[in-house]
Every structure is written in C-alpha cells, then in structure tokens.
Write an enzyme that holds these catalytic residues in place. Sequence first.
Site, PDB file in Angstrom:
ATOM      1  CG  HIS B 219      -0.283  -0.029   2.539  1.00 27.30           C
ATOM      2  ND1 HIS B 219       0.290   1.090   3.120  1.00 27.30           N
ATOM      3  CD2 HIS B 219      -0.111  -1.032   3.426  1.00 27.30           C
ATOM      4  CE1 HIS B 219       0.794   0.778   4.298  1.00 27.30           C
ATOM      5  NE2 HIS B 219       0.566  -0.517   4.507  1.00 27.30           N
ATOM      6  CB  CYS B 235       1.945  -3.617   5.012  1.00 27.45           C
ATOM      7  SG  CYS B 235       0.315  -4.289   5.366  1.00 27.45           S
TER       8      CYS B 235
END
Lengths: 83, 260
Positions: B219, B235
């Site tokens: 992201h 992440c």
Amino acid sequence: MNLKKLLLVAGLSASALFGAVPAYASDVPAPPVAEEPAPAESSDAEASATEQGLIDQDLARHQELLEEAGVTNPLVADPNYTG
Amino acid sequence: MYRLAFAGSDARTGARRLLAPLAAAAVLTALTACQSAPADAPDEGGGANEESAAEAPAEGAATAEIATVVGDEIEIFAEEGGEEVAETLASPNDFGADRAFLVEQNRGEWLEVLLPVRPNGSTGWVRSADVELTGTDFRLEVDPEAFTFTVFDGGEEVRSGPIGTGESETPTPPGRYYFTELLQPSDPDGDYGAYAFGLSGHSETLETFAGGPGQLAVHGTNDPDALGQRISHGCIRVSNDDITWMAENLPIGTPVEILG
C-alpha cells in the site's frame, strides 16, 4: 549610372534584410490595444466550484484509464491490513 | 542632379533596367531570410521510476494464470480429483471483491491454486469449471534487504522504487503471494496512502491487526521519508505515486514474490 545601380541594389537588399515595410503597406492591422485585466472578483464559492469540477474531471479520467487497462476498479473501503 | 532611372518618359526603360537588380535583391533576401528551424533537442529522460528501456526477456518469464470464482462460493479440495472438500470460500470476499486465486498448476479439469489462508503458501485444488481463467505477464518482486520493489512485464522491468518493510518484531515474511483485492481508502492522506493491494499472505507474528486477520498488503503511505526502513507491521509500503501506478496497471491475481 553604375554607382546608382549599386546603391539601389544595396538599398533594396538592406531594406529586405532588415524587414522594412513599404509605405503603401498600410493594410497591416494595428495590434489591438491591450485591455486592462479585469480585477479578480471571483468569490471563494466560485473558486471551490471550479476546483471541484477539475477534481471530478480527474477522477472521471482516472476511471477511464482503469477501465481501458482492464484492471479491476478499486473498492472504496478502509483497509484493516497490518500496515 | 541625377535623374532617377524610372522618372518621366523613361519609366518603362528604367523599370526594365531595375529588373535585374531587384531580382538579385529578392534572391539575396531569400537566401538570408530563410533560417532552418533548430533541431529539436532530444527528450530528456524522466525520473528514476519512469519506464525503462526494454531488456532481453528473462528465461522462464511465463504468463501467470488467475482463476476467478464464477459462483457464490467455491469448494477447495486437498487433492486433485479429491472427493472430500477441505474448505469452502465465499465469493465475493470480505472486502466485496470477486474471489480470485493464483494458479500454481493447470491440470485441465483441475487447478492447483495458492490460497489466501494461513499458513502462508497453502495450496488447494479447485475444479476448472468453477472458475474463469485469465492471465497476466506482470509480477511484483520485493527485495526487503535492498528496500526495493520491481515490477516486471514478462522479462522486462517496467517499474521500480523504494519500499518500507516490517519491523524486527513484525517482519514481512518472505514467500510467494498474489494480489487478492484493490482498495481505495476513504482518506488518501492516511496511513495506507492512496491505494492498498491486499495480499494472500498473513503476518507470522500478528494474529489480528486493526480488527482484521493480520493480512499483509502492498500500500501507499503518508510518510514517504520512512521508505527505505523497517517501519511497518509487516506490509510493504511504497510511495503513493508507485501504488497509484500499480493500481492503474496491475490486475488482481498479480504474483508477488517477497525475497528472503
């Protein structure tokens, strides 16, 4: 006579080189008088409406790009990934 | 006083006499007035993240197959042709995206697929009749040690950039994954940036996070200065420009290889 001819040729050449315009070429329109710029009277509402319109255009174009690329349209959702 | 060549009754004669010098003047004007336009300067190259020149295709850069569920759910089997259902997954998934899998083996009527479940790297078998097959030449390679990502289109590198990875207590687990969905956060200036691709993998240290199951993702970020560091809870963080490019180019099911 030769001198006259030489002077004539030289004069014509010089005038052509330096862009002289014949006196009879009076059909060249005069440049328009520059108008005074109008005072900025747009209100904050008008400015924000214009800006919103531009944003909407960008979003619409972005959607078109996604569709043209054949990729999935994003889902508007707040992630809960590990971050 | 000199008499002008074209005055009075000698006008026509004078005009003829002027023809040659006028012609010469015209030719001289043409030769001096004409200027060739400067050659266009060659385009300057763009930034480091712009598309690079094509390189020779790498060996083994095969098209990846993506299986998207056509019904409301799909049965997962432990073996090819098996009779016992190991698991049933709903479609769409929890985010509302059509359920998709990355195909590991295509055996005609049966497909071995990578599953978005724990433990990471789990596979199962599905019937070909239950899915729709598509393909992609894109793949994303993540190098946590170098803090970089690279997107390949076949054997050609088409995009690269810096990343942020998991901290030591919440590391980004290496492995083979794929994009499961694409989300657009309501706040593009938030922690997840402009877009977020969910991954089929999960944190190996966090069972849950932010109310979710500890799912990994690629992201954007609102802190680009933090890229190049171990900063996340697992992440892969990229710049908003990079995640936007990915959102516009990479399909669900794109393979993601996290080196390690």
